[in-house]
Structure formats: structure tokens, C-alpha cells
Design a protein around this motif. Structure first.
Motif, PDB file in Angstrom:
ATOM      1  N   TYR A 114       0.828  -1.213   0.000  1.00 24.37           N
ATOM      2  CA  TYR A 114       0.000   0.000   0.000  1.00 24.37           C
ATOM      3  C   TYR A 114       0.865   1.267   0.000  1.00 24.37           C
ATOM      4  N   VAL A 115       1.935   1.231  -0.764  1.00 24.92           N
ATOM      5  CA  VAL A 115       2.898   2.339  -0.769  1.00 24.92           C
ATOM      6  C   VAL A 115       3.091   2.918  -2.184  1.00 24.92           C
ATOM      7  N   ALA A 116       2.935   2.071  -3.219  1.00 26.63           N
ATOM      8  CA  ALA A 116       3.286   2.513  -4.576  1.00 26.63           C
ATOM      9  C   ALA A 116       2.484   3.730  -5.036  1.00 26.63           C
ATOM     10  N   SER A 117       1.234   3.835  -4.577  1.00 27.26           N
ATOM     11  CA  SER A 117       0.428   4.989  -5.005  1.00 27.26           C
ATOM     12  C   SER A 117       0.558   6.157  -4.029  1.00 27.26           C
ATOM     13  N   ALA A 146      -6.194   1.468 -10.597  1.00 22.48           N
ATOM     14  CA  ALA A 146      -7.424   2.040 -11.148  1.00 22.48           C
ATOM     15  C   ALA A 146      -8.401   0.938 -11.562  1.00 22.48           C
ATOM     16  N   SER A 147      -9.651   1.103 -11.169  1.00 18.81           N
ATOM     17  CA  SER A 147     -10.665   0.072 -11.418  1.00 18.81           C
ATOM     18  C   SER A 147     -11.029  -0.002 -12.889  1.00 18.81           C
ATOM     19  N   ARG A 148     -11.493  -1.203 -13.276  1.00 20.93           N
ATOM     20  CA  ARG A 148     -12.030  -1.359 -14.641  1.00 20.93           C
ATOM     21  C   ARG A 148     -13.503  -0.981 -14.664  1.00 20.93           C
ATOM     22  N   GLY A 154     -14.714   6.283 -12.384  1.00  7.79           N
ATOM     23  CA  GLY A 154     -15.149   7.684 -12.358  1.00  7.79           C
ATOM     24  C   GLY A 154     -14.956   8.286 -10.970  1.00  7.79           C
ATOM     25  N   LEU A 155     -15.328   7.509  -9.958  1.00  8.03           N
ATOM     26  CA  LEU A 155     -15.159   7.991  -8.577  1.00  8.03           C
ATOM     27  C   LEU A 155     -13.689   8.226  -8.251  1.00  8.03           C
ATOM     28  N   GLU A 156     -12.861   7.258  -8.651  1.00 10.88           N
ATOM     29  CA  GLU A 156     -11.417   7.369  -8.368  1.00 10.88           C
ATOM     30  C   GLU A 156     -10.821   8.594  -9.074  1.00 10.88           C
ATOM     31  N   ARG A 157     -11.235   8.800 -10.324  1.00 11.91           N
ATOM     32  CA  ARG A 157     -10.740   9.983 -11.051  1.00 11.91           C
ATOM     33  C   ARG A 157     -11.201  11.260 -10.377  1.00 11.91           C
ATOM     34  N   GLY A 158     -12.449  11.230  -9.904  1.00 12.73           N
ATOM     35  CA  GLY A 158     -12.998  12.415  -9.225  1.00 12.73           C
ATOM     36  C   GLY A 158     -12.213  12.774  -7.976  1.00 12.73           C
ATOM     37  N   LEU A 159     -11.638  11.735  -7.332  1.00 10.76           N
ATOM     38  CA  LEU A 159     -10.879  11.975  -6.091  1.00 10.76           C
ATOM     39  C   LEU A 159      -9.436  12.421  -6.353  1.00 10.76           C
ATOM     40  N   ARG A 160      -9.006  12.293  -7.617  1.00  6.26           N
ATOM     41  CA  ARG A 160      -7.595  12.571  -7.926  1.00  6.26           C
ATOM     42  C   ARG A 160      -7.115  13.948  -7.427  1.00  6.26           C
ATOM     43  N   PRO A 161      -7.922  15.009  -7.605  1.00  6.28           N
ATOM     44  CA  PRO A 161      -7.436  16.319  -7.137  1.00  6.28           C
ATOM     45  C   PRO A 161      -7.196  16.376  -5.621  1.00  6.28           C
ATOM     46  N   ASP A 171      -6.202   6.698  -8.308  1.00  3.68           N
ATOM     47  CA  ASP A 171      -6.449   6.140  -9.647  1.00  3.68           C
ATOM     48  C   ASP A 171      -5.150   5.750 -10.362  1.00  3.68           C
ATOM     49  N   MET A 172      -4.190   5.231  -9.604  1.00  5.36           N
ATOM     50  CA  MET A 172      -2.937   4.825 -10.245  1.00  5.36           C
ATOM     51  C   MET A 172      -3.155   3.544 -11.071  1.00  5.36           C
ATOM     52  N   ASP A 173      -2.696   3.567 -12.323  1.00  9.83           N
ATOM     53  CA  ASP A 173      -2.880   2.410 -13.206  1.00  9.83           C
ATOM     54  C   ASP A 173      -1.844   1.329 -12.931  1.00  9.83           C
TER      55      ASP A 173
END
Ligand SMILES: C[S@@+](CC[C@H](N)C(=O)[O-])C[C@H]1O[C@@H](n2cnc3c(N)ncnc32)[C@H](O)[C@@H]1O
Length: 228
Positions: A114-117, A146-148, A154-161, A171-173
């Protein structure tokens, strides 16, 4: 992400971390340690050891070094090692995962749960993990990728900021992690909450030794086909 926002986020989290992220992440911790530490007297580095929730799972004859950039998280890990008499814990050190103060080829296995992101530069993290791991040693990463599922994505992208505030990139791929001929992903295994988090297993060095990797009996977690 930058080091000072990571330190402030984990200063805020430290006191509550075990309560909120203890049980939910524990299947992944157990699975990683089971793969990392099957043999006696292995020397293992855990990068971003946090409050040390994984430490009791290592064999008592292991020599585990944990590093973390957060003093507040490390204080709790040190207390745990003392309280529980964890003789497998060799040292818990404040250190940047992207600039490890160890010689090349120091450890039999290097783990980051739980460190890479969380780290600013995952490529630097991986390069350092490879450098300090002996050739043929295991390198394990557990993370959410990042989820498929389009709604979750969408939620993960929304949280990115909010990444700096959250203390991780939501949302790390998986593509951010290497998967090359000389450093192939041996396996990507689902863990925690039906696979929302995944364990990525590498073997350092010679690709021939990678194909000879012994299968692991992951009784702690149903073994499934690679979840990519
Ligand atoms: C989500 S926590 C995971 C902690 C632990 N591995 C676990 O299983 O609970 C992420 C940890 O990575 C640490 N971290 C973040 N960036 C770091 C860096 N550059 N070097 C070392 N540790 C770092 C944080 O301080 C935090 O303790």
C-alpha cells in the motif's frame, strides 16, 4: 504527491490508522508475508512499513528491516515491536523509499504494501527496491490500481485532485508498474475485498530464475488467475 504532504497526511492518520486500515488490509499483508518469507533466516526489507501491522506475520527467525518516511507511523511500529516482543524485527528506520541507504543486494526479499500509489515517483521506488534486493530475490507490491468498473473508475478519477490531502493517488494504473522481459510480473493476484487491491509478484534479476519460481500455497487467500 510530495514528501511534505505525505508526512502531514500520515501525521494526521497515524493515531487512527490501525482502527480504519488494519482489518481491511490484513488479508493482503498476510498473503505478502506468506510469499515473502517461506524460508528460515531470510533478511527482508519492508518499505513503507507504517505502523508495523504486518510485522507479527513474519517468521521469528527472519531479520526484518522496516523503513518509513513518517516518524508518527514509525513510532507506533516501534511500540508494537516492543510490546509484542517481535524478535524478527531487526530495525525500524526513518528513510525515503526513493533513496534507500542500503548497499546493493542487501536483502533476500523486498516488500511494499500500500505504498506505490503514495510515493511521489513509483519508478524510483521500484528501482530502489530492485537495487537493494539480491538477484533472484522476490519483490512484492500490494496496491489498489485504477478500477475497470466505469463507475468506480469515475469515482477514483474524481478523487484525484484530493491526492495530497488523502495521502495517496486513488487512480494509479497497474501500467505504472514495470512488466518487461528482464523484470516480468510473475503474477498479479487479487486480495482484499474481492480483489480491489492486488499483489504484484516479481523476481529480481535473471528472467530464467523467474520462470523457475516455485508456486506458493496461498491458503490465506484463494489463488486466482492473474487479474489483469
Ligand atoms: C497506506 S500506508 C501503508 C503502511 C503499511 N505498509 C500497511 O500495510 O499498513 C503508506 C505508508 O507509506 C509511507 N511512505 C509514503 N511515502 C514514503 C516514502 N517516500 N518513503 C518511505 N515511506 C513512505 C507512509 O508514511 C505510510 O506509512
Amino acid at each position: 504527491m510530495d514528501v511534505s504532504s505525505i508526512k502531514s497526511a500520515y501525521k494526521r492518520y497515524a493515531r487512527h490508522y490501525d482502527r480504519f486500515l488494519g482489518p481491511i488490509f490484513n488479508p493482503g499483508r498476510k498473503l505478502a508475508v506468506q510469499i515473502a518469507n517461506p524460508e528460515p533466516e531470510q533478511r527482508i526489507l519492508e518499505v513503507g512499513v507504517g505502523t508495523g501491522l504486518s510485522l507479527p506475520y513474519y517468521r521469528q527467525d527472519a531479520q526484518v528491516v522496516g523503513i518509513d518516511i513518517s516518524t508518527d507511523m514509525l513510532d507506533i511500529a516501534r511500540q508494537r515491536a516492543d510490546d509484542e516482543g517481535l524478535q524478527q524485527v531487526e530495525d525500524l528506520l526513518e528513510m525515503d523509499a526513493e533513496d534507500l541507504r542500503f548497499d546493493d543486494n542487501t536483502f533476500d526479499c523486498v516488500v511494499a504494501m500500500y505504498v506505490a500509489s503514495v510515493v511521489p515517483n513509483p519508478d524510483r521506488l521500484i528501482a530502489e527496491m530492485r537495487r537493494v534486493c539480491r538477484p533472484g530475490g522476490d519483490i512484492l507490491i500490494i496496491n489498489h490500481f485504477a478500477s475497470r468498473n466505469p463507475v468506480l473508475r469515475g469515482l477514483e478519477r474524481g478523487l484525484r485532485p484530493l491526492s495530497k490531502l488523502l495521502g495517496f493517488r486513488p487512480d494509479m494504473d497497474l501500467d505504472v508498474l514495470p512488466d518487461t522481459a528482464d523484470f516480468p510480473q510473475l503474477e498479479v493476484r487479487p486480495t482484499n475485498l474481492g480483489g480491489y487491491w492486488k499483489l504484484v509478484h516479481y523476481r529480481n534479476g535473471d528472467p530464467d530464475s523467474a520462470t523457475a519460481a516455485a508456486p506458493v500455497d496461498a491458503s490465506a487467500e484463494p489463488a486466482q488467475a492473474a487479474a489483469r
